[in-house]
Each structure stands twice: as C-alpha cells, then as structure tokens.
Design an enzyme around this catalytic site. Structure first.
Site, PDB file in Angstrom:
ATOM      1  N   ARG A 156      10.541  -4.416  -5.917  1.00  0.00           N
ATOM      2  CA  ARG A 156       9.667  -3.238  -6.039  1.00  0.00           C
ATOM      3  C   ARG A 156       8.358  -3.609  -6.703  1.00  0.00           C
ATOM      4  O   ARG A 156       7.299  -3.157  -6.292  1.00  0.00           O
ATOM      5  CB  ARG A 156      10.373  -2.160  -6.878  1.00  0.00           C
ATOM      6  CG  ARG A 156      11.118  -1.124  -6.061  1.00  0.00           C
ATOM      7  CD  ARG A 156      11.884  -0.201  -6.991  1.00  0.00           C
ATOM      8  NE  ARG A 156      10.994   0.488  -7.919  1.00  0.00           N
ATOM      9  CZ  ARG A 156      10.650   1.763  -7.815  1.00  0.00           C
ATOM     10  NH1 ARG A 156      11.102   2.477  -6.823  1.00  0.00           N
ATOM     11  NH2 ARG A 156       9.854   2.315  -8.693  1.00  0.00           N
ATOM     12  N   TYR A 204       6.113  -5.254  -4.226  1.00  0.00           N
ATOM     13  CA  TYR A 204       5.569  -4.296  -3.258  1.00  0.00           C
ATOM     14  C   TYR A 204       4.444  -3.486  -3.883  1.00  0.00           C
ATOM     15  O   TYR A 204       3.379  -3.300  -3.276  1.00  0.00           O
ATOM     16  CB  TYR A 204       6.683  -3.372  -2.755  1.00  0.00           C
ATOM     17  CG  TYR A 204       6.184  -2.204  -1.945  1.00  0.00           C
ATOM     18  CD1 TYR A 204       6.185  -0.912  -2.469  1.00  0.00           C
ATOM     19  CD2 TYR A 204       5.663  -2.396  -0.663  1.00  0.00           C
ATOM     20  CE1 TYR A 204       5.705   0.147  -1.726  1.00  0.00           C
ATOM     21  CE2 TYR A 204       5.179  -1.340   0.074  1.00  0.00           C
ATOM     22  CZ  TYR A 204       5.199  -0.067  -0.456  1.00  0.00           C
ATOM     23  OH  TYR A 204       4.715   0.987   0.270  1.00  0.00           O
ATOM     24  N   TYR A 205       4.691  -2.990  -5.112  1.00  0.00           N
ATOM     25  CA  TYR A 205       3.713  -2.080  -5.716  1.00  0.00           C
ATOM     26  C   TYR A 205       2.458  -2.776  -6.211  1.00  0.00           C
ATOM     27  O   TYR A 205       1.466  -2.126  -6.508  1.00  0.00           O
ATOM     28  CB  TYR A 205       4.369  -1.241  -6.826  1.00  0.00           C
ATOM     29  CG  TYR A 205       5.125  -0.069  -6.254  1.00  0.00           C
ATOM     30  CD1 TYR A 205       6.508  -0.030  -6.252  1.00  0.00           C
ATOM     31  CD2 TYR A 205       4.437   0.986  -5.649  1.00  0.00           C
ATOM     32  CE1 TYR A 205       7.197   1.030  -5.698  1.00  0.00           C
ATOM     33  CE2 TYR A 205       5.117   2.050  -5.084  1.00  0.00           C
ATOM     34  CZ  TYR A 205       6.496   2.063  -5.113  1.00  0.00           C
ATOM     35  OH  TYR A 205       7.160   3.113  -4.547  1.00  0.00           O
ATOM     36  N   ARG A 206       2.474  -4.118  -6.292  1.00  0.00           N
ATOM     37  CA  ARG A 206       1.231  -4.830  -6.632  1.00  0.00           C
ATOM     38  C   ARG A 206       0.196  -4.594  -5.541  1.00  0.00           C
ATOM     39  O   ARG A 206      -0.984  -4.439  -5.822  1.00  0.00           O
ATOM     40  CB  ARG A 206       1.485  -6.333  -6.784  1.00  0.00           C
ATOM     41  CG  ARG A 206       2.437  -6.677  -7.879  1.00  0.00           C
ATOM     42  CD  ARG A 206       1.767  -7.329  -9.093  1.00  0.00           C
ATOM     43  NE  ARG A 206       2.691  -7.284 -10.219  1.00  0.00           N
ATOM     44  CZ  ARG A 206       3.534  -8.265 -10.528  1.00  0.00           C
ATOM     45  NH1 ARG A 206       3.538  -9.375  -9.809  1.00  0.00           N
ATOM     46  NH2 ARG A 206       4.363  -8.122 -11.542  1.00  0.00           N
ATOM     47  N   PRO A 238       0.580  -2.310  -2.319  1.00  0.00           N
ATOM     48  CA  PRO A 238       1.251  -1.496  -1.300  1.00  0.00           C
ATOM     49  C   PRO A 238       0.445  -1.308  -0.021  1.00  0.00           C
ATOM     50  O   PRO A 238       1.011  -1.189   1.053  1.00  0.00           O
ATOM     51  CB  PRO A 238       1.492  -0.156  -2.007  1.00  0.00           C
ATOM     52  CG  PRO A 238       0.606  -0.150  -3.193  1.00  0.00           C
ATOM     53  CD  PRO A 238       0.333  -1.566  -3.555  1.00  0.00           C
TER      54      PRO A 238
END
Lengths: 329, 413
Positions: B133, B136-138, B140
């Site tokens: 996660r 991914y969130y670095r 998106p």
C-alpha cells in the site's frame, strides 16, 4: 382409527454417508447418497440384502432418483447436474444412457417420469421445466438396448428454483414447487398454466399427486402439509403436526394415507379422510430424513393383502423399513 | 512487448518455513540488489549506444505450477522443516518491457516497474520494510491501481528467485488478535469495547517468543470481524472453560501476515511441545468453507510464498447439519445464490478430486468429510447459515457455550 407402525428392519450403512434420494419398486429399494454409488436392495427377502451397486454413478453424489410406474426405467441426477438413465433388464439395472447436457441448460434439479417412462420432466435452478422424450434404441455396436433422450419441450415457471416436480398418475398434469412457496399446475400436453396454487409463503420442497390424480399434497419449511383439489386449485386441507422442515411426502396405494418425513428425523402417517396424524415415528438420533416412500406391492391379491410398508433414507446412510403392526388389507 | 518466447520448466524447491526467513535474508536481499543493479547497468549501457540502444527490463512471470502429488501432502511435511523432497514444476514466460517501447502502454509499464524497483532498493539499503500500500500511495497517479503494484512485485520476486519478504515488501496487515500480551505500545482500545485488548497482527514476528504464548490453550480463527468483536466483548479469550486462548480474525480471506503469524505461533508451540489446538469459526456458506481451506491448504498460485498452511485446523462450524432439526435456526438461513451454488459445486469437486473419492463416511473426526456433507446439504436445501444464526442465548449459552462444547468435543476425537 389409529394405525401402528413398527420399525421392521434397518439396513445399516446402506451408504457410507447421507442418503438424499430414495425410490422403490415392488421388489427393490433404490437409493442415492453423497457417495458416488447408487445402491439397490431387495424388499422381497426378509433381511433386505443388497442386490446391486451402480458404481460411480455420480462423482459428486446423487440428489434425486425416480423410477417409472412400470418399473422399467430409472433416472438419477447428481450434484454435478448430470443425469443418468437406467433400464431394468434380466433382473438388473443397466446403464442405458446419459441425459444430454446443453449449454446454458441451467442446473438440473428435480425429476419425474410419466407413468410409462416415455417422458422425463426436470426442473432447473432458474425456474425452467424441461421435458425429454425417451426412446429405446438398439445400439448397433454393443447389441445393447439404449435409451436416448430428446429434448421435447421447455417452459418457464417464473417461480425461480424448481425444488420439486411431479406428474399426475393420469399424466394430465405436471406440478412444480418453489422457494417462494409458489406451486404451479400445468397441463402436461399443452404446457399451459392451469393453476397457481395458494402459496405457503415458505419453500415447498415436496409435492405429490394422489393415486387418483384428484389431489395434490405439498409441504416444506412451513411444516404444514397442504392438500389441494387438483382440478379446481382450491385448498382442501391443512395438516399440522411437524415441527421442522418437511422434505418428502408419499401417498399410499389407495390414497387413504400420506406419509411425510422431516429434517428432525420424524415420520408421520396421516389419514386423508380424517385429516389427522395417526402415527409418528422418530429416528433414534433425530437425524434428518430426506426421502420417504411407501413400498409398492405386487399385483397378486396375496401381495395386496400384505401389510403396508414404507422406507426412509436420510442422514447417517441407513435405510429404515417400517411396517404396519396389524396385517390390514 | 510481451514475449511468449520461453516456457522453461524449473524445478523449484519449496522455500523453508517462515521462521527461518527472518534470519537468513541477507543472502536473498543481495540477490535482489544484484538484479536491480544489473538492470540499471543494462539500461545505462543502452542509453549510451548511438543512435539508440534497447532500453528494457526483463521479468519472469509464472504461467503454471504443477504440484508433484504425494510429496506436497500436508501429512508428510512437518512444519518448520525444509521440505527438501517436495518440488513443484513451474513454467514461466519472459516479459520484456521496453522504453519508450511501441506503445504508450509499454512505456507506462516500464516506468511502473522502475519505480517499484527503486522503492525496493531503498527499503533493502535502509533496512526497513514497506507495505504494498505504501508503494502504491507514493505515486497513485502513476500506478493507477493497487493490483498493478501487487502484480509486478510478485514478478520481481519470482524473477530474483526470492520471496516477497526478501524484497522488504509486505502486505498491509489486516488481521486482529486478542489474547496475547505484547508490548504496551501495541495495545489499542477499539470503539465500544472498553477494557478489551485487541491488537493488529503485525508483520514483525521476531518480537513474539515462546514465553509470550505459553499461557495459550487454544487458538480460534474467526472469519468475520463482527463475530470477533462479539467474542472479545464476552471475554471469551480469558473466560473459556478450556483456559485462556488466542482469538484471531483476518476479516475474511486471510492475508499473508495473518497466515505467517499463526504459523509462527504454532511453530513456537511445537518447539516447547505445548499442545495448541487451532479451530476455525466460519459462516456455513461456500466463502466460509473456502476461507477455512485457505488457512488449512498449502497455497498454490504464489510458489514463492512460504508454506504457512495449518493442516490441523479444526472446523468448528457453523455446520448446518448440526441444526437441521432446529426450525428456529433453519428459518434464519439465507438463500444460496446461483453463484454460491456454482462455488459450492466447485469446492466439492476440488475436494473430491484431491481426496480421490466423494465422501468417506460421516466425517466423525474427519473435517474434510464433514465439510463435503455440509456442501451437499447446502445444495439440497438451497440455503446457507451465518454465524449469527446460532448466536442465540436460548441455544444453550449462546455462541460461547456452543464454541466451548465444540472445542471440548474436538479434543475428544
């Protein structure tokens, strides 16, 4: 007018696991279970010996079996939605063919044969009724007689999952029952809807026409047994007494008695005339019963004079045989 | 872009048990770093070629795994041991992602992979762990979907011949547990359950030692968070008549962290010969039974994930067959949907195939047979039952009483 029944015999371990399907001819009991084999036991000999094993009939287990009134044709349906046709020849059941599986056929569920074994009626999960015409042909290669099944007609019930189906003994009517509690009566020849019977508002898992084709008995999760006039569609009686879901019903040969079985292991015999329960039998361990059937008697007068008997099949894999305490005719 | 050129067969030995992982990662880490360095070197070299070289990264993707029957059987592999004999045949294909490539899509994929390799590189060199996660969130907008990150991480791990843990990437933990006393920092009080001690299943298992678990008499794995909360509220972990125990939920299908956590606890118990039966409580529906099987059967698709399966997981319920005669419970059942029926048949078919026969007896002491009977019964009646259906104080002590009876009975067989 109370009737007494006794447990005559138990075929322990007839199957290794739960028996879901049971039917009978004058000489045999045929059962299907969670195991792949179908079993055939004799009802003529007092110890009910196993006569035949139809090995690996259905790999995931069998949920329905039905036999034609003339006892020449047997159809079994497995959990994989496959159906097999068997014919009785030279004293044994022989594999006569498979029901053709069509694309988008829907999961095949309950089946019934007409009185001559010429037509097979089957319900599906999505509310359709399919009818196949069965024909005997000689297989050139093996010289064996086979039974082919041709799709004859199909119609929608709009009731959803066809939990049970029955064809009246005079072949005029076909009935289906559904989880909504809906019960439909169709004309077998025209497939026209004749009646939509007053519903029980709970799944109806078993329906049976009376021997004279005049009444229809229906039962399920409401624990009540409804009796309908098949011609008018009106409710004639409600039989109360069961405490749990009813899975199976059968009419006696004369139509005087009904036998019903439920998931708490109780079997009840009802007098149709007085609309009362005349006898209750309980499985010792309260194991659920999936099927109950009166044993058909032979044709001779001495056969007819014998005591009534019925069989049960359910959880645990045993077959129970019960007979009337007094030898009434 | 995607070359289906190669389809080699590899003999891949199963990786050792998870408890070994955390000590031996230096070698695996260096394999990953080597792969990353080589990839970057190749790219640099290609960029220096005039007029243009082929800038690409090559990954291997698993196509098909064939377990060799008999050797991967749970019964024959002890846990915590290296299963030297168990092998799997893996077929894979080479995927070449070029930049700028022939399509914008290819360029995008190349970029995603490079970004992920960068994260992995940083994690290994800084000696930290990142979650999928986090990665991914670095970025998106770049990755667009979590699945993109997940898939390439699996491919990178397979290409390097290591497990995902060796990339220093873990899934975000979603499991909850109650009944272990770890450091005070881990304890939090969920809403509405004052005084209860519920913790997240962490991915850092080195902190848990045999001493932490020595008080446990049982482990109960629960499918649903709602049931978990009910049991925690009733203090089942401390007040069960069998003694104190551990309640765990992964809120549905188990994630890798919960798998590894449970396996770690069981392996620790084994080292001190502490008897620790482990039970499952799932809904009586195809998903519930499938979740039980997820925990108890070795994983198939991800061969490079360690075998954290729990073959001794005892299925407590809910088993609809137990309640057939109870109209009050049966009436609370829900209808089996078309999808449920298909899944039930599918699971039944797979179990039959795995065991070689439909049902072996009534399943006394045999969870698999009981489960097959249960699937058949669900199909017969067209219904399924949730755990809530049996949680009724009128049913002899409610859920806790019923669980206790089941656990005591299970010990008997």
């Amino acid at each position: 007018m109370s009737k007494q029944y006794l447990a005559q015999h138990t075929i322990d371990d007839a199957h290794q696991t739960d028996i879901f399907a049971i039917t009978a001819t004058p000489a045999q009991i045929i059962t299907g279970s969670g195991s792949p084999d179908l079993k055939v036991h004799s009802t003529v000999q007092s110890d009910f010996p196993q006569e035949q094993v139809l090995k690996d009939a259905h790999p995931l287990g069998t949920h329905h079996v039905t036999v034609s009134a003339d006892h020449s044709t047997l159809v079994s349906v497995g959990f994989g939605s496959e159906a097999k046709i068997w014919r009785f020849s030279d004293g044994i059941w022989k594999s006569a063919g498979d029901l053709p599986s069509a694309k988008k056929a829907g999961e095949l569920w309950a089946v019934a044969l007409d009185s001559e074994g010429k037509y097979l009626v089957g319900t599906t999960y999505d509310g359709r009724v399919n009818v196949w015409e069965l024909a005997r042909v000689l297989d050139e290669k093996s010289g064996e007689e086979k039974i082919t099944a041709q799709k004859f007609v199909e119609w929608e019930t709009r009731g959803g999952f066809g939990l049970a189906v029955d064809v009246s003994p005079d072949n005029a009517m076909t009935a289906t029952s559904h989880p909504s509690g809906n019960i439909y009566l169709f004309s077998t020849s025209t497939t026209r809807l004749l009646h939509s019977l007053p519903t029980q508002s709970a799944p109806v898992r078993t329906i049976k026409f009376s021997p004279g084709s005049t009444l229809l008995a229906a039962a399920g999760d409401s624990t009540l047994i409804s009796l309908y006039d098949a011609k008018s569609g009106e409710t004639v009686a409600l039989l109360r007494g069961h405490d749990s879901w009813i899975t199976s019903l059968d009419w006696s040969y004369t139509g005087e008695y009904l036998v019903s079985a439920s998931l708490d292991g109780k079997v009840k015999i009802w007098s149709v005339e007085t609309r009362t329960c005349v006898c209750t039998m309980t499985d010792g361990e309260g194991r659920g019963i999936w099927g109950v059937k009166w044993l058909p008697k032979g044709e001779t007068s001495s056969e007819r004079g014998k005591a009534e008997r019925f069989v049960t099949g359910g959880n645990g894999g045993s077959v129970g045989i019960y007979r009337e305490a007094s030898g009434a005719s | 872009m995607e070359n289906d050129a190669d389809s080699d067969m590899l003999d891949v030995p199963l990786p050792p048990g998870p408890s070994r992982h955390f000590n031996n990662s230096a070698y695996e880490n260096s394999k990953v770093l080597t792969f990353i360095n080589n990839t970057i070197d190749n790219i640099n070299a290609a960029l220096c070629v005039w007029p243009h070289g082929e800038v690409n990264v090559v990954l291997k993707r698993v196509k098909e795994i064939e377990h060799q029957r008999g050797t991967v059987n749970n019964a024959s592999i002890g846990h915590g041991q290296t299963s030297k004999n168990a092998k799997m045949k893996v077929s894979y294909r080479q995927m070449k992602y070029s930049w700028p490539g022939n399509t914008p899509d290819e360029a995008w994929r190349f970029t995603c992979i490079l970004a992920i390799l960068h994260e992995i590189n940083t994690a290994i060199l800084s000696n930290i762990t990142v979650t999928k996660r986090d990665i991914y969130y670095r970025q998106p907008e770049l990755f667009r979907k979590q699945e993109t990150v997940d898939r390439y991480i699996d491919d990178i791990a397979f290409t390097c011949g290591v497990t995902r843990k060796d990339l220093r990437v873990t899934a975000s933990p979603k499991g909850l547990l109650c009944g272990l006393a770890l450091t005070a920092n881990d304890i939090f009080e969920p809403d509405n359950i004052p005084g209860a001690r519920v913790q997240l299943v962490s991915s850092d298992l080195d902190d848990i030692t045999a001493q932490h678990i020595s008080h446990l008499r049982w482990i109960l794995v629960v499918e649903k968070e709602a049931s978990f909360k009910t049991l925690v509220e009733k203090r089942f972990d401390t007040q069960c008549s069998l003694g104190p125990g551990l309640i765990v939920t992964a809120k549905g299908y188990p994630d890798l962290n919960t798998h590894l956590f449970l396996r770690h606890i069981l392996d620790l118990a084994r080292t001190t010969s502490q008897p620790l039966p482990v039970f499952s409580l799932v809904d009586c529906d195809p998903d519930g039974l499938d979740i039980h099987r997820c925990y108890s059967t070795p994983p198939r698709p991800n061969i490079h994930e360690a075998d954290a399966s729990i073959p001794d997981l005892h299925w407590l319920g809910v088993d609809i067959i137990e309640w057939l005669g109870e109209k009050r419970v049966m009436d609370r059942c829900l209808t089996l949907t078309k999808r449920d029926r298909g899944r039930a048949r599918g699971i039944l078919g797979r179990m039959v195939e795995d065991d070689g026969e439909a049902v072996v007896g009534m399943g006394i002491g045999d969870g698999r047979s009981r489960m097959k009977r249960c699937l058949q019964t669900m199909l017969m009646l067209g219904v399924k039952a949730e755990i809530q259906a049996v949680d009724d104080e009128a049913v002899g002590g409610g859920l806790c009483g019923w669980l206790e009876r089941g656990m005591v009975e299970a010990r008997g067989y």
